[in-house]
Scaffold this motif. Structure first.
Motif, PDB file in Angstrom:
ATOM      1  N   GLY A 190       0.522  -1.378   0.215  1.00 35.72           N
ATOM      2  CA  GLY A 190      -0.265   0.131   0.185  1.00 35.72           C
ATOM      3  C   GLY A 190       0.780   0.920  -0.110  1.00 35.72           C
ATOM      4  O   GLY A 190       2.144   1.303   0.499  1.00 35.72           O
ATOM      5  N   GLY A 191       0.301   2.783  -0.568  1.00 32.30           N
ATOM      6  CA  GLY A 191       1.196   3.327  -0.436  1.00 32.30           C
ATOM      7  C   GLY A 191       1.839   4.250   0.745  1.00 32.30           C
ATOM      8  O   GLY A 191       2.555   5.215   0.567  1.00 32.30           O
ATOM      9  N   GLU A 192       1.625   3.723   1.804  1.00 34.16           N
ATOM     10  CA  GLU A 192       1.728   4.130   3.317  1.00 34.16           C
ATOM     11  C   GLU A 192       2.833   3.800   3.464  1.00 34.16           C
ATOM     12  O   GLU A 192       4.094   4.022   4.167  1.00 34.16           O
ATOM     13  N   THR A 193       3.806   1.896   2.733  1.00 30.23           N
ATOM     14  CA  THR A 193       4.863   1.407   3.316  1.00 30.23           C
ATOM     15  C   THR A 193       6.316   2.115   3.292  1.00 30.23           C
ATOM     16  O   THR A 193       6.909   1.472   4.037  1.00 30.23           O
TER      17      THR A 193
ATOM     18  N   ILE B   7      -7.406   8.144  -8.843  1.00 28.51           N
ATOM     19  CA  ILE B   7      -6.833   7.016  -8.132  1.00 28.51           C
ATOM     20  C   ILE B   7      -7.191   7.568  -6.540  1.00 28.51           C
ATOM     21  O   ILE B   7      -6.701   8.151  -5.800  1.00 28.51           O
ATOM     22  N   PRO B   8      -8.183   6.714  -5.666  1.00 29.83           N
ATOM     23  CA  PRO B   8      -8.452   6.880  -4.836  1.00 29.83           C
ATOM     24  C   PRO B   8      -7.458   6.453  -3.802  1.00 29.83           C
ATOM     25  O   PRO B   8      -6.506   5.594  -4.048  1.00 29.83           O
ATOM     26  N   SER B   9      -7.502   6.226  -2.502  1.00 26.21           N
ATOM     27  CA  SER B   9      -5.960   6.278  -1.771  1.00 26.21           C
ATOM     28  C   SER B   9      -5.758   4.769  -1.231  1.00 26.21           C
ATOM     29  O   SER B   9      -5.102   4.410  -1.265  1.00 26.21           O
ATOM     30  N   GLU B  10      -7.148   4.641  -1.053  1.00 25.89           N
ATOM     31  CA  GLU B  10      -7.283   2.696  -0.862  1.00 25.89           C
ATOM     32  C   GLU B  10      -6.420   1.988  -2.144  1.00 25.89           C
ATOM     33  O   GLU B  10      -5.517   0.787  -2.104  1.00 25.89           O
ATOM     34  N   LEU B  11      -6.370   2.750  -3.671  1.00 23.10           N
ATOM     35  CA  LEU B  11      -5.694   1.612  -4.317  1.00 23.10           C
ATOM     36  C   LEU B  11      -4.023   2.088  -4.794  1.00 23.10           C
ATOM     37  O   LEU B  11      -3.502   1.589  -6.004  1.00 23.10           O
ATOM     38  N   LEU B 177      -1.411  -7.091  -9.480  1.00 27.03           N
ATOM     39  CA  LEU B 177      -1.958  -5.530  -9.879  1.00 27.03           C
ATOM     40  C   LEU B 177      -2.974  -4.733 -10.116  1.00 27.03           C
ATOM     41  O   LEU B 177      -3.521  -5.410 -11.972  1.00 27.03           O
ATOM     42  N   TYR B 178      -3.883  -4.218 -10.063  1.00 26.72           N
ATOM     43  CA  TYR B 178      -5.278  -3.734 -10.492  1.00 26.72           C
ATOM     44  C   TYR B 178      -4.932  -3.072 -11.468  1.00 26.72           C
ATOM     45  O   TYR B 178      -3.486  -2.044 -11.375  1.00 26.72           O
ATOM     46  N   LYS B 179      -5.677  -2.666 -12.917  1.00 29.93           N
ATOM     47  CA  LYS B 179      -5.232  -1.527 -13.470  1.00 29.93           C
ATOM     48  C   LYS B 179      -5.006  -0.120 -13.424  1.00 29.93           C
ATOM     49  O   LYS B 179      -3.805  -0.066 -13.291  1.00 29.93           O
ATOM     50  N   THR B 180      -5.580   0.335 -11.937  1.00 30.00           N
ATOM     51  CA  THR B 180      -5.106   1.833 -11.915  1.00 30.00           C
ATOM     52  C   THR B 180      -3.372   1.557 -11.184  1.00 30.00           C
ATOM     53  O   THR B 180      -3.285   2.691 -10.869  1.00 30.00           O
ATOM     54  N   GLN B 181      -2.836   0.186 -10.478  1.00 29.90           N
ATOM     55  CA  GLN B 181      -2.136  -0.177  -9.575  1.00 29.90           C
ATOM     56  C   GLN B 181      -0.723   0.536 -11.565  1.00 29.90           C
ATOM     57  O   GLN B 181      -0.061   0.379 -10.806  1.00 29.90           O
ATOM     58  N   VAL B 182      -1.815  -0.516 -12.435  1.00 32.10           N
ATOM     59  CA  VAL B 182      -0.279  -0.210 -13.179  1.00 32.10           C
ATOM     60  C   VAL B 182      -0.918   0.610 -13.438  1.00 32.10           C
ATOM     61  O   VAL B 182       1.020   1.686 -13.964  1.00 32.10           O
ATOM     62  N   TRP B 183      -1.023   2.065 -13.962  1.00 38.11           N
ATOM     63  CA  TRP B 183      -0.319   3.478 -14.765  1.00 38.11           C
ATOM     64  C   TRP B 183       0.408   4.043 -13.447  1.00 38.11           C
ATOM     65  O   TRP B 183       0.653   3.878 -13.883  1.00 38.11           O
ATOM     66  N   GLN B 184      -0.093   3.458 -12.031  1.00 33.46           N
ATOM     67  CA  GLN B 184       0.512   4.358 -10.897  1.00 33.46           C
ATOM     68  C   GLN B 184       2.432   3.192 -11.247  1.00 33.46           C
ATOM     69  O   GLN B 184       3.598   4.553 -11.417  1.00 33.46           O
ATOM     70  N   LEU B 185       2.289   2.997 -11.422  1.00 36.92           N
ATOM     71  CA  LEU B 185       3.397   2.142 -11.521  1.00 36.92           C
ATOM     72  C   LEU B 185       4.610   2.064 -12.833  1.00 36.92           C
ATOM     73  O   LEU B 185       5.524   2.345 -13.365  1.00 36.92           O
ATOM     74  N   ALA B 186       3.664   2.284 -14.034  1.00 44.76           N
ATOM     75  CA  ALA B 186       4.193   2.601 -15.496  1.00 44.76           C
ATOM     76  C   ALA B 186       4.586   3.872 -15.353  1.00 44.76           C
ATOM     77  O   ALA B 186       5.888   4.614 -15.459  1.00 44.76           O
ATOM     78  N   SER B 217     -15.932   3.109 -14.789  1.00 43.27           N
ATOM     79  CA  SER B 217     -14.708   3.150 -15.526  1.00 43.27           C
ATOM     80  C   SER B 217     -13.392   2.285 -14.850  1.00 43.27           C
ATOM     81  O   SER B 217     -14.326   1.663 -13.510  1.00 43.27           O
ATOM     82  N   TYR B 218     -12.737   2.284 -15.169  1.00 38.57           N
ATOM     83  CA  TYR B 218     -11.566   1.699 -14.300  1.00 38.57           C
ATOM     84  C   TYR B 218     -11.289   1.456 -12.319  1.00 38.57           C
ATOM     85  O   TYR B 218     -11.347   0.430 -11.860  1.00 38.57           O
ATOM     86  N   VAL B 219     -11.711   2.874 -12.510  1.00 36.95           N
ATOM     87  CA  VAL B 219     -11.387   2.694 -11.142  1.00 36.95           C
ATOM     88  C   VAL B 219     -13.180   2.810  -9.743  1.00 36.95           C
ATOM     89  O   VAL B 219     -12.514   2.217  -9.190  1.00 36.95           O
ATOM     90  N   GLU B 220     -13.523   2.841 -10.564  1.00 37.87           N
ATOM     91  CA  GLU B 220     -15.065   1.682 -10.577  1.00 37.87           C
ATOM     92  C   GLU B 220     -14.826   0.672 -10.016  1.00 37.87           C
ATOM     93  O   GLU B 220     -14.915  -0.089  -8.991  1.00 37.87           O
ATOM     94  N   ILE B 221     -14.105   0.459 -11.257  1.00 45.27           N
ATOM     95  CA  ILE B 221     -14.557  -1.317 -11.188  1.00 45.27           C
ATOM     96  C   ILE B 221     -13.026  -1.665  -9.899  1.00 45.27           C
ATOM     97  O   ILE B 221     -13.150  -2.573  -8.791  1.00 45.27           O
ATOM     98  N   ASP B 222     -12.036  -1.202  -9.907  1.00 46.14           N
ATOM     99  CA  ASP B 222     -10.961  -1.820  -9.428  1.00 46.14           C
ATOM    100  C   ASP B 222     -11.591  -1.610  -7.627  1.00 46.14           C
ATOM    101  O   ASP B 222     -11.086  -2.413  -6.902  1.00 46.14           O
ATOM    102  N   ARG B 223     -12.413  -0.062  -7.005  1.00 44.27           N
ATOM    103  CA  ARG B 223     -12.241  -0.173  -5.583  1.00 44.27           C
ATOM    104  C   ARG B 223     -13.815  -0.872  -5.474  1.00 44.27           C
ATOM    105  O   ARG B 223     -13.036  -1.676  -4.419  1.00 44.27           O
ATOM    106  N   ILE B 224     -14.487  -1.931  -6.306  1.00 39.17           N
ATOM    107  CA  ILE B 224     -15.456  -2.331  -6.122  1.00 39.17           C
ATOM    108  C   ILE B 224     -14.299  -3.351  -5.496  1.00 39.17           C
ATOM    109  O   ILE B 224     -14.385  -4.722  -4.946  1.00 39.17           O
TER     110      ILE B 224
END
Lengths: 264, 287
Positions: A190-193, B7-11, B177-186, B217-224
């Motif tokens: 997670g983002g805080e690690t 991208i919301p914080s939980e992702l 890795l969720y799609k929204t996490q793929v974007w972050q790492l990319a 959207s991928y953000v909605e799907i990934d959160r759920i």
């Protein structure tokens, strides 16, 4: 002065002969470099995700001593902790750790064998399917560290094992040093690690808590490497009584961690 | 970047940590089985770009080869983006047009036709994915390389992939890795912003968009999925948390109905030890 080493290995899964050779090479090198005590991680002789390979890589304690004796010559006044699959004469299999000693005459003996008590069987773990459960937690004497307690991974996640070890022994004085060996896969990014996997952060909290609460030195030997997509976190460490971090190994990869301690 | 800002914080992930773990994992899982190289389908999208970037870091760019496999209806922009990614990473890329071999099958008089355009598109899309798979596996033998997977966790959970097509691989670094996490790492790996920002597409026909096709959207799907899968929350709890009831139900159903795609074929038990039931060995057995 005593020289403690943690060998953060990445064993080859199920390859007993190769891992035995690696252990013997490490022991020979450690003795040549003046190490007194060398700690290997959990299941260091076999690797972790064994599943149906468990019976194929198992050894009796006598068998383990014989295998090491065949390969090593001239080791004296040296202690080591090795993780292995133990098979009893009644064909029970344990996730065990042997505390072994070569005496000044070069005779090798098992000072203590701890059988893992808490077998994680949840989430990504399935140890209860393959291993029998250890029933005892006893302290023992190391020539270099004094009274010790030995725990395997999940044993340290339940208060009962450290508590028993803290109360065991002559005059219920308990262990002065806790040796914890594990095979902990890294998880939680997670983002805080801040660069440390969440699973290892929890470990570090536990180790420091024991060092503080039990006023004891804690040696933590974890493994590195990857098995079936699980990346083991490494991060082996030595924590002084009271909780100060003395040394920490690299994450994920094999590493060698040395510490020279002045013991009272 | 607009995608990252949404991208919301939980992702959110620790990209440095994810990179360190995935690079270690690729290097070890490839080397331990006696290989040095990987080969993969380079589409011009962000998933294959990220898998390639991680593999290039783990194995060296000289040991990573991308095969670009357009069909006649693939977007020229995808081809251009594939080239951009290969150039950026310094990896070799080869273009193999699959139009002839796909069309040859459908033009064969013994191949059944289909009146329904949707089914027709799906059949053609699956055929393309499976042709690409056969090309990758064939070339992997020539190059003595392993096939690198590029399916992310979102599409694996949705079942938005072709069984034995794009879902086939030896090592998949992106599957958790969720799609929204793929974007972050990319983004952390400095992949081209254009490739991160463009609408994700299976590129089976020009202008196709994953999000338009799925309807969310991928953000909605990934959160759920994050709450359903990672936290094992119930559908009722998600609805109480304010998520769209229809979407929660639809995703739960897709998750169940695509489970077969994430399993080995069902093996009928007859003997004492049956594969994957009570004959259980690690994948890394003997390595």
């Amino acid at each position: 002065m005593i020289h403690i080493r943690i060998e953060q290995t990445a064993p080859r899964l199920g390859c007993l002969a190769e891992n035995l050779k690696k252990h013997c090479d490490c022991i020979a090198q450690a003795t040549a470099e003046g190490v007194n005590l060398l700690v290997f991680p959990e299941l260091s002789l076999t690797g972790y995700l064994l599943k149906d390979l468990v019976p194929e890589v198992a050894l009796s304690v006598d068998g383990l001593i014989a295998e090491l004796g065949k390969r090593l010559d001239g080791i004296q006044n040296f202690e080591t902790v090795i993780g292995f699959v133990e098979e009893t004469p009644g064909h029970r299999f344990y996730n065990s750790a042997a505390f072994l000693r070569w005496d000044p005459q070069g005779k090798l003996e098992a000072v203590h064998v701890h059988r893992k008590i808490y077998l994680p069987t949840y989430g990504l773990f399935d140890e209860g399917r393959y291993f029998s459960q250890g029933r005892t937690a006893r302290t023992f004497d190391s020539k270099f560290l004094g009274r010790c307690g030995l725990l395997i991974c999940e044993d340290a996640w339940h208060l009962s094992v450290p508590l028993l070890l803290a109360l065991d022994g002559p005059n219920q004085e308990g262990a002065g040093t806790f040796i914890v060996i594990s095979n902990s896969p890294a998880r939680g990014i997670g983002g805080e690690t801040q660069g440390v996997p969440e699973s290892l952060q929890t470990w570090e909290n536990l180790l420091r808590t024991y060092a503080c609460l039990l006023e004891s030195m804690v040696l933590y030997a974890n493994r590195g490497g990857v098995e079936d997509g699980l990346t083991f976190s490494g991060g082996s460490q030595m924590v002084a009584a009271g909780g100060k971090l003395l040394a920490r190994a690299d994450f994920f990869s094999p590493d060698t961690l040395d510490y020279t301690a002045r013991l009272a | 970047m607009t995608r990252l800002a949404a991208i919301p914080s939980e992702l959110m992930i620790d990209a440095g940590l994810a990179k360190a773990m995935l690079v270690t994992m690729i290097r070890e899982e490839v080397h331990k089985v006696g290989f040095k190289r990987v080969i993969f389908g380079l589409s011009g999208g962000i998933d294959s770009a990220l898998a390639a970037a991680l593999a290039a870091e783990a194995l060296g760019p000289e040991n990573v080869k991308g095969i670009v496999m357009p069909y006649k209806s693939s977007s020229p922009e995808s081809l251009a983006d594939a080239g951009l990614v290969a150039e950026k990473l310094g990896i070799e890329s080869v273009v193999v047009d699959i139009t002839q071999q796909v069309d040859a099958y459908f033009e064969n008089s013994t191949t059944p036709g289909s009146g329904d355009q949707k089914i027709w598109n799906l059949r053609r899309g699956n055929k393309m994915a499976r042709e690409r798979m056969t090309i990758l596996y064939d070339r992997s033998m020539v190059d003595n390389s392993l096939v690198l997977g590029t399916s992310n966790k979102t599409e694996l959970l949705l079942g938005y992939g072709t069984l034995y097509g794009d879902m086939a691989s030896a090592v998949n670094p992106l599957g958790d890795l969720y799609k929204t996490q793929v974007w972050q790492l990319a983004a952390a790996l400095d992949l081209p912003e254009k490739v991160i920002e463009k609408p994700p597409t299976a590129d089976l026909w020009s202008g196709q968009s994953d999000e338009a096709e799925i309807g969310y959207s991928y953000v909605e799907i990934d959160r759920i999925f994050y709450y359903l899968v990672d936290h094992r929350m119930t559908q009722a709890r998600l609805v109480r948390m304010g998520f769209n009831t229809d979407l929660v139900e639809a995703l739960s159903k897709l998750l169940r109905r695509s489970q077969y795609k994430r399993c080995l074929p069902v093996v009928a038990k007859l003997g004492r030890r049956t594969i994957d039931r009570d004959f259980r060995y690690p994948r890394d057995w003997g390595y």
